[in-house]
Design a protein around this motif. Structure first.
Motif, PDB file in Angstrom:
ATOM      1  N   VAL A  93      -4.672  58.267  -6.556  1.00 50.26           N
ATOM      2  CA  VAL A  93      -3.453  57.848  -7.233  1.00 50.26           C
ATOM      3  C   VAL A  93      -3.741  56.493  -7.870  1.00 50.26           C
ATOM      4  CG1 VAL A  93      -1.017  57.256  -7.003  1.00 50.26           C
ATOM      5  CG2 VAL A  93      -1.997  59.090  -5.607  1.00 50.26           C
ATOM      6  N   TYR A  94      -3.442  56.391  -9.148  1.00 52.69           N
ATOM      7  CA  TYR A  94      -3.710  55.160  -9.889  1.00 52.69           C
ATOM      8  C   TYR A  94      -2.399  54.418 -10.106  1.00 52.69           C
ATOM      9  CZ  TYR A  94      -8.519  56.495 -10.748  1.00 52.69           C
ATOM     10  OH  TYR A  94      -9.851  56.799 -10.588  1.00 52.69           O
ATOM     11  N   TYR A  95      -2.423  53.144  -9.760  1.00 48.24           N
ATOM     12  CA  TYR A  95      -1.241  52.292  -9.861  1.00 48.24           C
ATOM     13  C   TYR A  95      -1.506  51.152 -10.833  1.00 48.24           C
ATOM     14  CZ  TYR A  95      -0.049  54.406  -5.329  1.00 48.24           C
ATOM     15  OH  TYR A  95       0.238  55.271  -4.305  1.00 48.24           O
ATOM     16  N   CYS A  96      -0.497  50.781 -11.600  1.00 50.39           N
ATOM     17  CA  CYS A  96      -0.607  49.519 -12.326  1.00 50.39           C
ATOM     18  C   CYS A  96       0.262  48.478 -11.631  1.00 50.39           C
ATOM     19  CB  CYS A  96      -0.256  49.661 -13.793  1.00 50.39           C
ATOM     20  SG  CYS A  96       1.468  49.994 -14.166  1.00 50.39           S
ATOM     21  N   ALA A  97      -0.150  47.255 -11.781  1.00 52.48           N
ATOM     22  CA  ALA A  97       0.521  46.137 -11.136  1.00 52.48           C
ATOM     23  C   ALA A  97       0.489  44.944 -12.081  1.00 52.48           C
ATOM     24  CB  ALA A  97      -0.170  45.794  -9.822  1.00 52.48           C
ATOM     25  N   ALA A  98       1.486  44.082 -11.969  1.00 49.81           N
ATOM     26  CA  ALA A  98       1.592  42.955 -12.890  1.00 49.81           C
ATOM     27  C   ALA A  98       2.016  41.695 -12.162  1.00 49.81           C
ATOM     28  CB  ALA A  98       2.592  43.278 -14.009  1.00 49.81           C
ATOM     29  N   ALA A  99       1.507  40.585 -12.648  1.00 48.29           N
ATOM     30  CA  ALA A  99       1.898  39.287 -12.118  1.00 48.29           C
ATOM     31  C   ALA A  99       1.695  38.249 -13.208  1.00 48.29           C
ATOM     32  CB  ALA A  99       1.063  38.923 -10.896  1.00 48.29           C
ATOM     33  N   ILE A 100       2.571  37.267 -13.254  1.00 49.10           N
ATOM     34  CA  ILE A 100       2.457  36.228 -14.282  1.00 49.10           C
ATOM     35  C   ILE A 100       1.325  35.266 -13.945  1.00 49.10           C
ATOM     36  CG2 ILE A 100       3.613  34.258 -15.331  1.00 49.10           C
ATOM     37  CD1 ILE A 100       6.197  35.820 -15.256  1.00 49.10           C
ATOM     38  N   VAL A 101       1.209  34.904 -12.693  1.00 51.19           N
ATOM     39  CA  VAL A 101       0.168  33.964 -12.268  1.00 51.19           C
ATOM     40  C   VAL A 101      -0.680  34.627 -11.193  1.00 51.19           C
ATOM     41  CG1 VAL A 101      -0.339  31.717 -11.250  1.00 51.19           C
ATOM     42  CG2 VAL A 101       1.639  31.987 -12.780  1.00 51.19           C
ATOM     43  N   ILE A 102      -1.972  34.636 -11.382  1.00 52.00           N
ATOM     44  CA  ILE A 102      -2.879  35.144 -10.361  1.00 52.00           C
ATOM     45  C   ILE A 102      -4.073  34.211 -10.244  1.00 52.00           C
ATOM     46  CG2 ILE A 102      -2.223  37.567 -10.615  1.00 52.00           C
ATOM     47  CD1 ILE A 102      -4.792  37.971 -12.234  1.00 52.00           C
ATOM     48  N   ALA A 103      -4.666  34.211  -9.062  1.00 55.05           N
ATOM     49  CA  ALA A 103      -5.886  33.435  -8.853  1.00 55.05           C
ATOM     50  C   ALA A 103      -7.110  34.355  -8.802  1.00 55.05           C
ATOM     51  CB  ALA A 103      -5.780  32.630  -7.569  1.00 55.05           C
ATOM     52  N   THR A 104      -6.933  35.531  -8.213  1.00 58.00           N
ATOM     53  CA  THR A 104      -8.027  36.477  -8.053  1.00 58.00           C
ATOM     54  C   THR A 104      -7.593  37.815  -8.627  1.00 58.00           C
ATOM     55  OG1 THR A 104      -8.645  35.350  -6.003  1.00 58.00           O
ATOM     56  CG2 THR A 104      -9.610  37.522  -6.396  1.00 58.00           C
ATOM     57  N   PRO A 105      -8.167  38.257  -9.736  1.00 59.72           N
ATOM     58  CA  PRO A 105      -7.661  39.453 -10.417  1.00 59.72           C
ATOM     59  C   PRO A 105      -7.606  40.714  -9.571  1.00 59.72           C
ATOM     60  CG  PRO A 105      -9.146  38.246 -11.855  1.00 59.72           C
ATOM     61  CD  PRO A 105      -9.233  37.594 -10.511  1.00 59.72           C
ATOM     62  N   GLY A 106      -8.549  40.905  -8.684  1.00 56.03           N
ATOM     63  CA  GLY A 106      -8.611  42.143  -7.920  1.00 56.03           C
ATOM     64  C   GLY A 106      -7.924  42.108  -6.580  1.00 56.03           C
ATOM     65  N   GLU A 107      -7.200  41.057  -6.304  1.00 53.10           N
ATOM     66  CA  GLU A 107      -6.570  40.896  -5.006  1.00 53.10           C
ATOM     67  C   GLU A 107      -5.182  41.510  -5.017  1.00 53.10           C
ATOM     68  OE1 GLU A 107      -7.722  39.714  -2.018  1.00 53.10           O
ATOM     69  OE2 GLU A 107      -5.777  40.541  -1.419  1.00 53.10           O
ATOM     70  N   ILE A 108      -4.955  42.494  -4.168  1.00 51.53           N
ATOM     71  CA  ILE A 108      -3.683  43.226  -4.151  1.00 51.53           C
ATOM     72  C   ILE A 108      -2.500  42.302  -3.947  1.00 51.53           C
ATOM     73  CG2 ILE A 108      -2.348  44.874  -2.783  1.00 51.53           C
ATOM     74  CD1 ILE A 108      -4.868  46.477  -2.399  1.00 51.53           C
ATOM     75  N   ASP A 109      -2.632  41.363  -3.042  1.00 53.10           N
ATOM     76  CA  ASP A 109      -1.498  40.509  -2.684  1.00 53.10           C
ATOM     77  C   ASP A 109      -1.058  39.589  -3.818  1.00 53.10           C
ATOM     78  OD1 ASP A 109      -2.602  40.094   0.765  1.00 53.10           O
ATOM     79  OD2 ASP A 109      -1.463  41.695  -0.221  1.00 53.10           O
ATOM     80  N   GLU A 110      -1.847  39.484  -4.868  1.00 56.55           N
ATOM     81  CA  GLU A 110      -1.490  38.636  -5.996  1.00 56.55           C
ATOM     82  C   GLU A 110      -0.374  39.227  -6.845  1.00 56.55           C
ATOM     83  OE1 GLU A 110      -2.831  35.690  -6.867  1.00 56.55           O
ATOM     84  OE2 GLU A 110      -4.779  35.584  -5.887  1.00 56.55           O
ATOM     85  N   TYR A 111      -0.153  40.547  -6.714  1.00 55.40           N
ATOM     86  CA  TYR A 111       0.739  41.254  -7.632  1.00 55.40           C
ATOM     87  C   TYR A 111       2.045  41.622  -6.941  1.00 55.40           C
ATOM     88  CZ  TYR A 111      -3.483  41.612 -10.409  1.00 55.40           C
ATOM     89  OH  TYR A 111      -4.599  41.304 -11.130  1.00 55.40           O
ATOM     90  N   GLU A 112       3.158  41.221  -7.556  1.00 46.27           N
ATOM     91  CA  GLU A 112       4.450  41.507  -6.955  1.00 46.27           C
ATOM     92  C   GLU A 112       5.188  42.647  -7.631  1.00 46.27           C
ATOM     93  OE1 GLU A 112       3.643  38.675  -8.481  1.00 46.27           O
ATOM     94  OE2 GLU A 112       5.190  38.043  -9.892  1.00 46.27           O
TER      95      GLU A 112
END
Length: 124
Positions: A93-112
């Motif tokens: 299953v492929y998910y998209c995720a978005a966040a205005i500010v991130i420090a690490t692009p591949g880190e799940i917890d960065e995306y709300e």
């Protein structure tokens, strides 16, 4: 708050291609860093690719970067994931995720902000 909807998944034979779309509503996606993640049965969710909001810098997971391209069309409020030469191991299953500010692009917890996901099945 941005709402995300994925589309474009389906059943494809090994070696085939798919283009996934992540379309946003409720906000302007151009302001956001957007990533694609995937989760196979029994596996943890993993990052596939990310594109930054401001300057469209792209990041790819090493295992897929030769076969996958992430792009965005801000006029359509959409981010795409072009996947070529698909393998059975890409089934997930492929998910998209978005966040205005991130420090690490591949880190799940960065995306709300997350979509509901779209199923990709690679099988003959």
């Amino acid at each position: 708050q941005v709402q995300l909807v994925e589309s474009g998944g389906g059943l494809v034979q090994p070696g085939g291609s798919l283009r996934l779309s992540c379309t946003a509503s409720g906000s302007t996606l151009a302001y956001y860093n957007v990533a694609w993640f995937r989760q196979a049965p029994g596996e943890e969710r993993e990052a596939v690719a990310c594109i930054s909001g401001r300057d469209e810098v792209r990041y790819y997971t090493d295992t897929v970067k030769a076969r996958i391209t992430i792009s965005r069309n801000n006029a359509r409020n959409t981010v795409f994931l072009q996947m070529n030469n698909l393998e059975p191991e890409d089934t997930a299953v492929y998910y998209c995720a978005a966040a205005i500010v991130i420090a690490t692009p591949g880190e799940i917890d960065e995306y709300e902000n997350w979509g509901q996901g779209t199923q990709v099945t690679v099988s003959s």
